[in-house]
Design an enzyme around this catalytic site. Structure first.
Site, PDB file in Angstrom:
ATOM      1  N   GLU A 133       0.818  -1.207   0.000  1.00 19.78           N
ATOM      2  CA  GLU A 133       0.000   0.000   0.000  1.00 19.78           C
ATOM      3  C   GLU A 133       0.854   1.260   0.000  1.00 19.78           C
ATOM      4  O   GLU A 133       1.980   1.250   0.483  1.00 19.78           O
ATOM      5  CB  GLU A 133      -0.897   0.013   1.248  1.00 19.78           C
ATOM      6  CG  GLU A 133      -1.899  -1.133   1.244  1.00 19.78           C
ATOM      7  CD  GLU A 133      -2.831  -1.130   2.450  1.00 19.78           C
ATOM      8  OE1 GLU A 133      -3.952  -1.614   2.310  1.00 19.78           O
ATOM      9  OE2 GLU A 133      -2.447  -0.656   3.523  1.00 19.78           O
ATOM     10  N   CYS A 146       3.523   8.515   1.601  1.00 23.54           N
ATOM     11  CA  CYS A 146       4.053   7.517   2.533  1.00 23.54           C
ATOM     12  C   CYS A 146       4.266   6.223   1.736  1.00 23.54           C
ATOM     13  O   CYS A 146       3.325   5.625   1.236  1.00 23.54           O
ATOM     14  CB  CYS A 146       3.028   7.334   3.657  1.00 23.54           C
ATOM     15  SG  CYS A 146       3.541   6.167   4.898  1.00 23.54           S
ATOM     16  N   CYS A 153       6.036  -6.974   7.105  1.00 22.34           N
ATOM     17  CA  CYS A 153       7.248  -6.621   7.851  1.00 22.34           C
ATOM     18  C   CYS A 153       7.603  -7.796   8.742  1.00 22.34           C
ATOM     19  O   CYS A 153       6.726  -8.456   9.286  1.00 22.34           O
ATOM     20  CB  CYS A 153       7.004  -5.371   8.704  1.00 22.34           C
ATOM     21  SG  CYS A 153       8.493  -4.804   9.562  1.00 22.34           S
ATOM     22  N   CYS A 157       6.502  -5.649  15.704  1.00 22.68           N
ATOM     23  CA  CYS A 157       6.232  -4.705  16.795  1.00 22.68           C
ATOM     24  C   CYS A 157       4.787  -4.945  17.219  1.00 22.68           C
ATOM     25  O   CYS A 157       3.897  -5.075  16.376  1.00 22.68           O
ATOM     26  CB  CYS A 157       6.419  -3.258  16.331  1.00 22.68           C
ATOM     27  SG  CYS A 157       8.106  -2.932  15.782  1.00 22.68           S
ATOM     28  N   CYS A 160       1.688  -2.798  15.966  1.00 22.72           N
ATOM     29  CA  CYS A 160       1.639  -2.449  14.541  1.00 22.72           C
ATOM     30  C   CYS A 160       0.929  -3.540  13.734  1.00 22.72           C
ATOM     31  O   CYS A 160       1.305  -4.708  13.796  1.00 22.72           O
ATOM     32  CB  CYS A 160       3.057  -2.251  14.017  1.00 22.72           C
ATOM     33  SG  CYS A 160       3.126  -1.998  12.232  1.00 22.72           S
ATOM     34  N   GLY A 208       6.748  -2.088   6.133  1.00 17.82           N
ATOM     35  CA  GLY A 208       8.095  -2.638   6.082  1.00 17.82           C
ATOM     36  C   GLY A 208       9.154  -1.817   6.791  1.00 17.82           C
ATOM     37  O   GLY A 208       8.934  -0.657   7.150  1.00 17.82           O
ATOM     38  N   SER A 262      11.953   5.071  15.341  1.00 14.94           N
ATOM     39  CA  SER A 262      10.787   4.644  16.117  1.00 14.94           C
ATOM     40  C   SER A 262      11.256   4.212  17.500  1.00 14.94           C
ATOM     41  O   SER A 262      11.543   3.050  17.725  1.00 14.94           O
ATOM     42  CB  SER A 262      10.092   3.480  15.405  1.00 14.94           C
ATOM     43  OG  SER A 262       9.564   3.931  14.187  1.00 14.94           O
ATOM     44  N   LEU A 263      11.320   5.163  18.413  1.00 17.57           N
ATOM     45  CA  LEU A 263      11.846   4.857  19.752  1.00 17.57           C
ATOM     46  C   LEU A 263      10.758   4.198  20.603  1.00 17.57           C
ATOM     47  O   LEU A 263      10.930   3.099  21.095  1.00 17.57           O
ATOM     48  CB  LEU A 263      12.378   6.139  20.393  1.00 17.57           C
ATOM     49  CG  LEU A 263      13.150   5.951  21.679  1.00 17.57           C
ATOM     50  CD1 LEU A 263      14.398   5.106  21.458  1.00 17.57           C
ATOM     51  CD2 LEU A 263      13.539   7.304  22.285  1.00 17.57           C
ATOM     52  N   HIS A 264       9.670   4.893  20.832  1.00 16.40           N
ATOM     53  CA  HIS A 264       8.449   4.354  21.446  1.00 16.40           C
ATOM     54  C   HIS A 264       8.556   3.948  22.906  1.00 16.40           C
ATOM     55  O   HIS A 264       7.523   3.678  23.535  1.00 16.40           O
ATOM     56  CB  HIS A 264       7.903   3.148  20.663  1.00 16.40           C
ATOM     57  CG  HIS A 264       7.568   3.432  19.242  1.00 16.40           C
ATOM     58  ND1 HIS A 264       6.966   4.580  18.825  1.00 16.40           N
ATOM     59  CD2 HIS A 264       7.764   2.696  18.111  1.00 16.40           C
ATOM     60  CE1 HIS A 264       6.803   4.551  17.508  1.00 16.40           C
ATOM     61  NE2 HIS A 264       7.279   3.433  17.057  1.00 16.40           N
ATOM     62  N   ASN A 341      -2.988   4.219  16.785  1.00 10.10           N
ATOM     63  CA  ASN A 341      -4.098   3.956  15.867  1.00 10.10           C
ATOM     64  C   ASN A 341      -4.554   2.524  16.056  1.00 10.10           C
ATOM     65  O   ASN A 341      -3.780   1.597  15.808  1.00 10.10           O
ATOM     66  CB  ASN A 341      -3.660   4.173  14.423  1.00 10.10           C
ATOM     67  CG  ASN A 341      -3.403   5.635  14.132  1.00 10.10           C
ATOM     68  OD1 ASN A 341      -4.245   6.484  14.395  1.00 10.10           O
ATOM     69  ND2 ASN A 341      -2.218   5.947  13.627  1.00 10.10           N
ATOM     70  N   CYS A 384      -0.806   5.586  10.473  1.00 10.23           N
ATOM     71  CA  CYS A 384       0.411   4.866  10.874  1.00 10.23           C
ATOM     72  C   CYS A 384       0.063   3.532  11.502  1.00 10.23           C
ATOM     73  O   CYS A 384      -0.737   3.462  12.424  1.00 10.23           O
ATOM     74  CB  CYS A 384       1.156   5.623  11.968  1.00 10.23           C
ATOM     75  SG  CYS A 384       1.805   7.163  11.485  1.00 10.23           S
TER      76      CYS A 384
HETATM   77  N1  SAH Z   1       9.160   0.142   9.923  1.00 10.96           N
HETATM   78  C1  SAH Z   1       9.496   1.515  10.063  1.00 10.96           C
HETATM   79  C2  SAH Z   1       8.650   2.449   9.227  1.00 10.96           C
HETATM   80  C3  SAH Z   1       7.164   2.192   9.110  1.00 10.96           C
HETATM   81  S1  SAH Z   1       6.092   2.479  10.447  1.00 10.96           S
HETATM   82  C4  SAH Z   1       9.441   1.908  11.505  1.00 10.96           C
HETATM   83  O1  SAH Z   1       8.935   1.149  12.312  1.00 10.96           O
HETATM   84  O2  SAH Z   1       9.940   2.983  11.828  1.00 10.96           O
HETATM   85  C5  SAH Z   1       5.850   4.251  10.631  1.00 10.96           C
HETATM   86  C6  SAH Z   1       5.581   4.642  12.113  1.00 10.96           C
HETATM   87  O3  SAH Z   1       4.271   4.228  12.564  1.00 10.96           O
HETATM   88  C7  SAH Z   1       6.562   3.968  13.063  1.00 10.96           C
HETATM   89  O4  SAH Z   1       7.032   4.896  14.010  1.00 10.96           O
HETATM   90  C8  SAH Z   1       5.696   2.935  13.714  1.00 10.96           C
HETATM   91  O5  SAH Z   1       6.245   2.488  14.906  1.00 10.96           O
HETATM   92  C9  SAH Z   1       4.398   3.652  13.857  1.00 10.96           C
HETATM   93  N2  SAH Z   1       3.253   2.775  14.137  1.00 10.96           N
HETATM   94  C10 SAH Z   1       3.143   1.462  13.891  1.00 10.96           C
HETATM   95  N3  SAH Z   1       1.925   0.999  14.305  1.00 10.96           N
HETATM   96  C11 SAH Z   1       1.271   2.052  14.820  1.00 10.96           C
HETATM   97  C12 SAH Z   1      -0.031   2.225  15.376  1.00 10.96           C
HETATM   98  N4  SAH Z   1      -0.890   1.211  15.451  1.00 10.96           N
HETATM   99  N5  SAH Z   1      -0.387   3.467  15.805  1.00 10.96           N
HETATM  100  C13 SAH Z   1       0.488   4.506  15.679  1.00 10.96           C
HETATM  101  N6  SAH Z   1       1.712   4.415  15.153  1.00 10.96           N
HETATM  102  C14 SAH Z   1       2.115   3.202  14.724  1.00 10.96           C
HETATM  103 FE1  SF4 Z   2       7.638  -3.272  11.010  1.00 11.70          FE
HETATM  104 FE2  SF4 Z   2       7.734  -0.646  11.566  1.00 11.70          FE
HETATM  105 FE3  SF4 Z   2       5.474  -2.086  11.985  1.00 11.70          FE
HETATM  106 FE4  SF4 Z   2       7.615  -2.478  13.549  1.00 11.70          FE
HETATM  107  S1  SF4 Z   2       6.402  -0.586  13.375  1.00 11.70           S
HETATM  108  S2  SF4 Z   2       6.313  -4.096  12.628  1.00 11.70           S
HETATM  109  S3  SF4 Z   2       9.282  -2.198  12.095  1.00 11.70           S
HETATM  110  S4  SF4 Z   2       6.432  -1.658  10.008  1.00 11.70           S
END
Ligand code: SAH
Ligand code: SF4
Length: 411
Positions: A133, A146, A153, A157, A160, A208, A262-264, A341, A384
């Protein structure tokens, strides 16, 4: 079909998707111009040198190959041409010869959706029937595309949705730059021009982990940045990584775009849980790699993404620890707070607006910018972490098994 020493041609069946249980190292897939079912070569994604070599392999002498490569390059990336018959400075008699051997392709569009807030999402399909997508987010002063780097992926995580896709394959450079070209088509933005564009920015934040598909992402972004072609400045491109530390220096040196990380989470326990890659590359190592990232300075800050998960990573203490860490590593940083999200079956809830505000205030109070990102395109699952195609979803048992395997592999 002739073979070139530079890049082996690959039959479509060799790049079929792989099932990769809990895999956390780069996915090895061949890089090559895609041979379609009809045997023609798709020229999208080839570097200038590869384009010249492809024409020479097909029988043009060196001088002709050089000239035609230059012309075709301009038509493809500057003018958006998809037919050789439109390439008016190439002798008309040569058009059928080219059409027999080559195409200038685009990803197949399976579905296009528009959100009530104007965000657009496209479901795309590769010749080997893999779906991925891309999302376009229009704003008053910019338009951001985007872009996806992989189908699915491998990183799992926990918050995600993309990480729950069962099939994973790297996208080719052509499939990555193809997303940008398709967006240009649909926005009517050919020929490439520096002013008045709707598509002004690119973020590698689709499906990814871009640094697990380094070569293809680098090659695609080089095409996007080439001044004779798509002409987007590297300052308008951001690559987001979940923290593939060994590839970060190369990303800085060989691509040189803005970095988002993506620290989180700020503790090992929480980050190990929500970003499992942390068990391999921990927070300190990651932040040191950020401090070493070439080109990062106060004018070009590193973005730290932080998803707000209720009662998981959103306390005042977490915010203070975040500030401490960013200061300790002396990072030119901005923090992007992303409200979680939701997606069906997710184990998390989004922090309350008051909590997000309090968290943001602490970080702002320390002099670090910490805006809260407005979710876009939630109603069409374009926000995201919501990107996930209709591919079979992993069962709970499979997710658990993969997590166990991942732990064993890391032990
Ligand atoms: N794989 C890479 C880039 C794609 S994700 C990465 O992880 O950085 C883009 C951003 O969306 C990342 O910071 C990811 O952690 C965040 N993300 C993933 N799932 C999410 C969700 N359910 N709600 C909000 N942000 C999310
Ligand atoms: Fe992959 Fe980024 Fe989603 Fe983590 S947040 S599963 S690295 S797409």
């Amino acid at each position: 079909m002739a073979k070139s020493a530079d890049f082996p041609y690959v039959q479509p069946m060799q790049i079929t998707a792989m099932t990769i249980p809990g895999h956390i190292d780069p996915v090895p897939v061949p890089r090559a111009p895609t041979l379609r079912a009809d045997g023609r070569i798709d020229l999208i994604g080839l570097s200038k040198d590869q384009l010249r070599a492809t024409l020479a392999d097909a029988g043009l002498d060196a001088k002709q190959a050089k000239l035609r490569a230059k012309q075709i390059w301009h038509w493809i990336y500057n003018r958006g041409a998809t037919e050789f018959s439109a390439m008016t400075d190439i002798a008309r008699a040569q058009h059928p010869w080219m059409t027999e051997r080559f195409v200038v392709g685009r990803p197949e569009v399976v579905e296009a959706q528009v959100s009530s807030d104007g965000t657009r999402k496209w479901l795309l399909r590769s010749p080997d029937a893999q779906d991925y997508e891309m999302v376009f987010i229009p704003d008053a002063d910019r338009g951001t595309l985007c872009v996806s780097s992989q189908v699915g992926c491998t990183l799992n995580c926990t918050f995600c949705h993309t990480g729950t896709m069962r099939l994973v394959r790297n996208l080719t450079a052509g499939e990555i730059v193809g997303q940008v070209m398709l967006a240009r088509d649909s926005l009517g933005e050919w020929p490439s021009q520096p002013d008045g564009r709707m598509l002004t920015n690119i973020v590698m934040m689709g499906m990814g982990e871009p640094l697990y598909n380094f070569d293809a992402v680098r090659d695609a972004l080089k095409l996007v940045m080439d001044g004779d072609g798509l002409g987007l400045s590297r300052r308008r491109i951001t690559l987001s990584t979940s923290g593939v530390v060994p590839m970060m220096a190369r990303a800085g040196a060989e691509i040189g775009v803005n970095l988002a990380v993506s620290l989180h989470a700020v503790t090992k326990v929480v980050r190990d849980e929500i970003v499992p890659l942390n068990r391999k590359y921990g927070i300190e190592e990651l932040l040191q790699a950020c401090a070493d990232y070439p080109g990062a300075n106060n004018a070009r800050r590193i973005t730290f993404e932080y998803v707000m998960l209720k009662d998981k990573n959103d306390s005042d203490a977490d915010a203070r620890e975040l500030v401490r860490l960013l200061r300790h590593y002396d990072l030119p940083a901005k923090v992007n707070l992303i409200p979680f999200n939701p997606w069906p079956g997710a184990d998390y809830e989004c922090s309350t607006p008051e909590r997000i505000r309090a968290f943001s205030d602490i970080v702002f109070g320390a002099g670090i910018s910490a805006p809260v990102r407005t979710p876009r395109g939630r109603d069409i699952d374009a926000a995201c972490g919501q990107l996930r195609t209709a591919a079979e979803k992993k069962s709970r048992a499979q997710v658990d098994r993969e997590a166990a395997e991942q732990l064993t592999a890391l032990a």
